[in-house]
Scaffold this motif. Structure first.
Motif, short mmCIF file in Angstrom:
data_model
loop_
_atom_site.label_atom_id
_atom_site.label_comp_id
_atom_site.label_asym_id
_atom_site.label_seq_id
_atom_site.Cartn_x
_atom_site.Cartn_y
_atom_site.Cartn_z
N UNK A 120 0.83 -1.21 0.00
CA UNK A 120 0.00 0.00 0.00
C UNK A 120 0.86 1.26 0.00
N UNK A 121 1.94 1.24 0.76
CA UNK A 121 2.84 2.40 0.79
C UNK A 121 3.44 2.65 -0.58
N UNK A 122 3.78 1.59 -1.29
CA UNK A 122 4.37 1.74 -2.63
C UNK A 122 3.40 2.39 -3.59
N UNK A 151 -1.50 12.57 -7.89
CA UNK A 151 -2.86 12.07 -7.64
C UNK A 151 -3.14 12.10 -6.13
N UNK A 152 -3.30 13.30 -5.58
CA UNK A 152 -3.48 13.45 -4.15
C UNK A 152 -4.76 12.83 -3.62
N UNK A 199 -7.68 8.13 -0.88
CA UNK A 199 -8.61 7.00 -1.04
C UNK A 199 -7.90 5.67 -0.78
N UNK A 200 -6.68 5.53 -1.29
CA UNK A 200 -5.92 4.30 -1.07
C UNK A 200 -5.54 4.16 0.40
N UNK A 209 -6.45 1.38 5.74
CA UNK A 209 -6.85 1.34 7.15
C UNK A 209 -8.11 0.50 7.35
N UNK A 210 -9.03 0.53 6.37
CA UNK A 210 -10.24 -0.29 6.48
C UNK A 210 -9.93 -1.78 6.39
#
Length: 662
Positions: free
Chosen positions: A482-484, A494-495, A500-501, A506-507
């Motif tokens: 996810x960090x990548x 794409x802020x 959203x990612x 976290x979900x």
């Protein structure tokens, strides 16, 4: 079609592109004959070959085997297992292939030996073929063959199939349990290892010393200190600490991995001084954890007791040298390695890595060129050293040499090359796609490290859509994955998608780390999402309990500065350990210049000059600020100071040598 059968078919197809596993080899026979009746009783000949193999006379046994006019499956098994037992794995596999080609049908002993050979030597393609024959000949329910198959798939990294075969065994004895525990231990999944141990107790299978070695070592991977200490109590109660040196040494390694140096020392003191493994382990532990004085003292005592240091001792010292950037220590260890003639592949690789990390790339390359046989490990270490020095094109060239030279590559090679490719000035998404194809073809498509490297490389080369595709193909993305992708999205502006990612992550129950938060803040900064950035920065401290570091404050200052909120940026920076950081104040001054904030800009210019009055770049930046706000006189003064500071730096060193001819 059963899932295992489907996997076998797909795997055999995948491996078909590779060169054949075994080349044609002839066993040359001497001109003279062996004094025995080659046409005699088959049983007697098998007994004679067995005795020759047990005594180590493989050549004589093979000559007798070659002259036999009649052979049965036992004859073949004796020779195949004999060559394998004495370390001639390739010859053993060739004999098995000759046996199959001769029309001889294997028995259970054949399959047990050959499957063990395939597992230990990495002959996975041949192992899959053997598995097919096991199914065809009806040996799937054999306990020993089933255990060997479990080991094969565990070594291949297909734990899912290994589990399925393990569950289907007619009975699960201690040996079978140890096989699956070893496979899981090698993957480093401590929770799964402990779960299997509890399942093993439910099956009423009593563990032995080997079992506890896997369990204790596995707890060290994820720093399960409490669980490991419970196992320590159990092995002490069972008397294994004093009777089993492997268990005792595994406790030393476990406590050192958990950072509990005192407990590691206590465990070491319980081991008799005659055991050389414990000495080498403790030297490695002390050196690996930065206790250089203790490591050297133990190393001295070890030699006093007449114990020869092994490669593991020097590996610990080399690790310490790399961590502390101590080139002198590294050279001393190198000298000791040469003196003791410890030319192992692992030591050579570590020396290449050490010199690279200590900044001596010439020595790193020199050792690589002096290695008699260039292995995958040596190539990977040199690639990392070259990448560290920014020699990206050399990394890519080395990868090509590894492929052309039949050395091969692994996930580390691919990841390093992808990193170098993403930083190269000549790279493109097409060249990245070529490496992507290599990863798919070689079976690393689902490797987390390679996937993350692909995400990063594609995003740096402008192929953000490809990064998304790679991420979507990961079955169970972890925090690093996810960090990548968040970093990739942030890098390309794409802020909103970053946020959203981050929310999806976290979900899914994953806890973000400091790198994740830095990537999200970067995305907010590049997209001007001020309110969202504030919330993320606040959540980092309140919800996750992470203390922001310099990069996080720098990112927030940049975010606020881009939005013209310079006063808020100053207030945020106040009372932090980085309030005297020139780079952060330079960012504030740059924002003041863009937004023509005179008051805040003058304060930032003064602080910046006070931080490092000898840096001409800071005077020049301050000069540009005053020029932008129309204060040309001050701008001129600052520029003159910048020129003077630069001239002072340029002529500050001299190569003129004054000789005294007195």
């Amino acid at each position: 079609m059963p899932k295992i059968a489907v996997f076998l078919w797909q795997s055999l197809t995948k491996y078909s592109y590779k060169r054949k596993l075994v080349e044609t080899v002839r066993f040359y026979l001497p001109l003279h004959t062996v004094s025995h009746n080659s046409n005699g009783n088959l049983y007697s000949n098998n007994r004679m070959i067995t005795d020759l193999v047990k005594s180590g006379s493989l050549d004589t046994a093979h000559r007798m085997f070659a002259e036999m006019s009649e052979r049965d499956v036992i004859t073949w098994n004796i020779m195949i297992s004999g060559y394998y037992r004495f370390g001639f794995s390739k010859e053993s596999m060739i004999l098995y292939i000759r046996m199959v080609n001769s029309g001889m049908i294997e028995n259970s002993s054949t399959f047990s030996t050959v499957l063990s050979l395939c597992s230990s030597e990495g002959f996975y393609a041949q192992g899959l073929v053997v598995h097919c024959k096991v199914i065809v000949l009806g040996f799937s329910r054999n306990l020993y063959i089933g255990s060997a198959l479990v080991d094969l798939y565990m070594k291949m990294g297909r734990t899912d199939i290994g589990y399925r075969l393990f569950r289907n065994l007619p009975e699960r004895n201690l040996a079978a349990w140890n096989v699956v525990l070893r496979g899981v231990c090698d993957t480093g999944r401590s929770k799964e290892l402990l779960r299997l141990y509890y399942e093993m107790k439910i099956d009423n299978v009593e563990p032995n010393g080997v079992t506890f070695c896997y369990l204790i070592r596995g707890c060290g991977y994820e720093r399960f200190l409490d669980e490991g200490m419970q196992l320590h109590c159990l092995v002490t109660k069972n008397g294994l600490v004093n009777s089993n040196l492997f268990v005792a040494n595994s406790l030393v390694d476990f406590y050192s991995a958990c950072g509990s140096f005192f407990d590691a020392w206590e465990s070491f003191n319980c081991i008799p001084p005659e055991d050389v493994i414990s000495w080498n382990s403790m030297v490695s532990v002390c050196a690996g954890n930065g206790y250089s004085t203790d490591a050297i003292e133990i190393f001295r005592e070890m030699q006093f007791f007449g114990k020869k240091p092994s490669a593991s001792s020097f590996l610990g010292f080399l690790k310490l040298s790399s961590a502390t950037k101590s080139l002198l220590l590294g050279k001393q260890i190198h000298g000791s390695v040469l003196k003791l003639n410890l030319n192992t592949t692992l030591l050579q690789s570590s020396l290449i890595d050490m010199y690279g990390k200590c900044g001596d790339i010439e020595s790193s390359v020199a050792i690589f060129e002096s290695v008699p046989e260039r292995t995958l490990e040596c190539c990977n270490c040199l690639m990392s050293s070259l990448l560290r020095f920014g020699l990206n094109e050399d990394v890519i060239e080395l990868f090509g040499l590894m492929v052309d030279g039949k050395i091969g590559y692994d996930e580390a090679s691919l990841s390093t090359t992808l990193k170098a490719l993403s930083l190269s000035t000549f790279a493109s998404t097409a060249s990245c796609s070529l490496l992507h194809c290599c990863s798919i073809k070689s079976g690393f498509k689902y490797d987390i490290t390679v996937s993350c490297s692909l995400i990063d490389a594609y995003s740096r080369l402008g192929g953000i859509e490809f990064s998304r595709q790679v991420f979507n193909q990961i079955a169970s993305p972890n925090v690093i994955c996810f960090t990548s992708i968040i970093s990739a999205l942030a890098r390309n502006g794409y802020g909103v998608e970053c946020l959203e990612m981050f929310d999806t992550m976290t979900k899914n129950g994953l806890k973000p780390d400091k790198v994740t938060f830095l990537s999200v803040l970067t995305g907010c900064s590049h997209s001007g999402l001020v309110d969202e950035g504030r919330l993320v920065f606040h959540a980092m401290q309140t919800r996750c309990g992470l203390h922001p570091e310099r990069q996080h404050y720098s990112c927030m200052v940049d975010l606020l500065g881009r939005a013209g909120l310079v006063n808020e940026a100053e207030k945020l920076l106040k009372d932090t350990p980085w309030q005297g950081d020139a780079k952060i104040w330079s960012s504030i001054l740059r924002s003041c210049t863009i937004h023509h904030d005179e008051q805040a800009g003058k304060r930032a210019a003064k602080i910046l000059i006070d931080i490092d009055p000898e840096d001409p770049a800071l005077w020049l930046q301050a000069s540009n600020f005053y020029y932008e706000i129309g204060d040309y006189e001050t701008s001129k003064e600052f520029r003159e100071v910048a020129v003077a500071r630069k001239m002072t730096r340029d002529i500050g060193q001299s190569f003129i040598e004054v000789l005294d001819h007195g």
